[in-house]
Design a protein around this motif. Sequence first.
Motif, PDB file in Angstrom:
ATOM      1  N   ALA A   1      27.084 114.614 -21.389  1.00  0.00           N
ATOM      2  CA  ALA A   1      26.966 115.693 -20.404  1.00  0.00           C
ATOM      3  C   ALA A   1      25.833 116.642 -20.791  1.00  0.00           C
ATOM      4  O   ALA A   1      25.027 117.055 -19.929  1.00  0.00           O
ATOM      5  N   ASP A   2      25.739 116.993 -22.076  1.00  0.00           N
ATOM      6  CA  ASP A   2      24.656 117.867 -22.543  1.00  0.00           C
ATOM      7  C   ASP A   2      23.290 117.200 -22.377  1.00  0.00           C
ATOM      8  O   ASP A   2      22.326 117.832 -21.960  1.00  0.00           O
ATOM      9  N   LEU A   3      23.216 115.918 -22.713  1.00  0.00           N
ATOM     10  CA  LEU A   3      21.951 115.188 -22.565  1.00  0.00           C
ATOM     11  C   LEU A   3      21.570 115.050 -21.089  1.00  0.00           C
ATOM     12  O   LEU A   3      20.385 115.100 -20.742  1.00  0.00           O
ATOM     13  N   ARG A   4      22.574 114.887 -20.230  1.00  0.00           N
ATOM     14  CA  ARG A   4      22.330 114.804 -18.782  1.00  0.00           C
ATOM     15  C   ARG A   4      21.777 116.126 -18.249  1.00  0.00           C
ATOM     16  O   ARG A   4      20.838 116.132 -17.447  1.00  0.00           O
TER      17      ARG A   4
ATOM     18  N   ARG B   1      16.638 116.162 -32.165  1.00  0.00           N
ATOM     19  CA  ARG B   1      16.537 115.975 -33.619  1.00  0.00           C
ATOM     20  C   ARG B   1      17.526 116.838 -34.396  1.00  0.00           C
ATOM     21  O   ARG B   1      17.854 116.525 -35.540  1.00  0.00           O
ATOM     22  N   ALA B   2      18.000 117.908 -33.793  1.00  0.00           N
ATOM     23  CA  ALA B   2      18.929 118.813 -34.484  1.00  0.00           C
ATOM     24  C   ALA B   2      20.305 118.184 -34.672  1.00  0.00           C
ATOM     25  O   ALA B   2      21.124 118.716 -35.416  1.00  0.00           O
ATOM     26  N   SER B   3      20.564 117.051 -34.029  1.00  0.00           N
ATOM     27  CA  SER B   3      21.871 116.396 -34.134  1.00  0.00           C
ATOM     28  C   SER B   3      21.686 114.900 -34.340  1.00  0.00           C
ATOM     29  O   SER B   3      21.081 114.222 -33.508  1.00  0.00           O
ATOM     30  N   ASN B   4      22.238 114.406 -35.447  1.00  0.00           N
ATOM     31  CA  ASN B   4      22.166 112.963 -35.698  1.00  0.00           C
ATOM     32  C   ASN B   4      22.846 112.175 -34.588  1.00  0.00           C
ATOM     33  O   ASN B   4      22.404 111.091 -34.223  1.00  0.00           O
TER      34      ASN B   4
ATOM     35  N   ILE C   1      22.500 108.432 -30.029  1.00  0.00           N
ATOM     36  CA  ILE C   1      22.752 108.063 -28.631  1.00  0.00           C
ATOM     37  C   ILE C   1      21.440 107.712 -27.934  1.00  0.00           C
ATOM     38  O   ILE C   1      21.354 106.692 -27.239  1.00  0.00           O
ATOM     39  N   ILE C   2      20.424 108.537 -28.115  1.00  0.00           N
ATOM     40  CA  ILE C   2      19.122 108.262 -27.496  1.00  0.00           C
ATOM     41  C   ILE C   2      18.593 106.909 -27.967  1.00  0.00           C
ATOM     42  O   ILE C   2      18.142 106.088 -27.166  1.00  0.00           O
ATOM     43  N   LYS C   3      18.662 106.663 -29.262  1.00  0.00           N
ATOM     44  CA  LYS C   3      18.172 105.384 -29.800  1.00  0.00           C
ATOM     45  C   LYS C   3      18.992 104.211 -29.275  1.00  0.00           C
ATOM     46  O   LYS C   3      18.445 103.173 -28.912  1.00  0.00           O
ATOM     47  N   PHE C   4      20.316 104.356 -29.209  1.00  0.00           N
ATOM     48  CA  PHE C   4      21.185 103.273 -28.754  1.00  0.00           C
ATOM     49  C   PHE C   4      20.953 102.967 -27.277  1.00  0.00           C
ATOM     50  O   PHE C   4      20.962 101.814 -26.868  1.00  0.00           O
ATOM     51  N   LEU C   5      20.710 103.995 -26.478  1.00  0.00           N
ATOM     52  CA  LEU C   5      20.468 103.771 -25.050  1.00  0.00           C
ATOM     53  C   LEU C   5      19.097 103.157 -24.777  1.00  0.00           C
ATOM     54  O   LEU C   5      18.845 102.703 -23.669  1.00  0.00           O
TER      55      LEU C   5
ATOM     56  N   ASN D   1      10.183 108.322 -28.306  1.00  0.00           N
ATOM     57  CA  ASN D   1       8.939 108.031 -29.018  1.00  0.00           C
ATOM     58  C   ASN D   1       8.669 108.994 -30.176  1.00  0.00           C
ATOM     59  O   ASN D   1       7.916 108.683 -31.074  1.00  0.00           O
ATOM     60  N   TYR D   2       9.302 110.170 -30.143  1.00  0.00           N
ATOM     61  CA  TYR D   2       9.119 111.171 -31.194  1.00  0.00           C
ATOM     62  C   TYR D   2      10.185 111.090 -32.280  1.00  0.00           C
ATOM     63  O   TYR D   2      10.120 111.832 -33.248  1.00  0.00           O
ATOM     64  N   LEU D   3      11.187 110.241 -32.099  1.00  0.00           N
ATOM     65  CA  LEU D   3      12.278 110.165 -33.085  1.00  0.00           C
ATOM     66  C   LEU D   3      11.939 109.205 -34.209  1.00  0.00           C
ATOM     67  O   LEU D   3      11.177 108.339 -34.117  1.00  0.00           O
TER      68      LEU D   3
END
Length: 87
Positions: free
Chosen positions: A53-56, A15-18, A23-27, A85-87
């Motif tokens: 890479a950071d998300l991985r 949530r700290a980064s749009n 990316i999470i929503k698009f995936l 689910n929390y976004l």
Amino acid sequence: MCESEEFLELVAYVRASNRRMDIIKFLSYDLKTPKEIGNELNIRTNHISNLLADLRKRDLVVCVTPNVHKGRLYKLTDNGNKVLNYL
């Protein structure tokens, strides 16, 4: 629903980064390449690679074609879907 502190920190990290949220929503829709993500979200591919890479590292996304050099496919992990689910 009571979640662990570690999980809630993952939610806060995303949530700290749009861009991470996007990316999470698009995936959530399907397997995507970094280029597809970049084109859809209007972010340069090299920046997308850093974000992925950071998300991985945080077990939110996984590369399902690690042996492919160009056109790697990414998807959300179970943790990534839970965070979604929390976004």
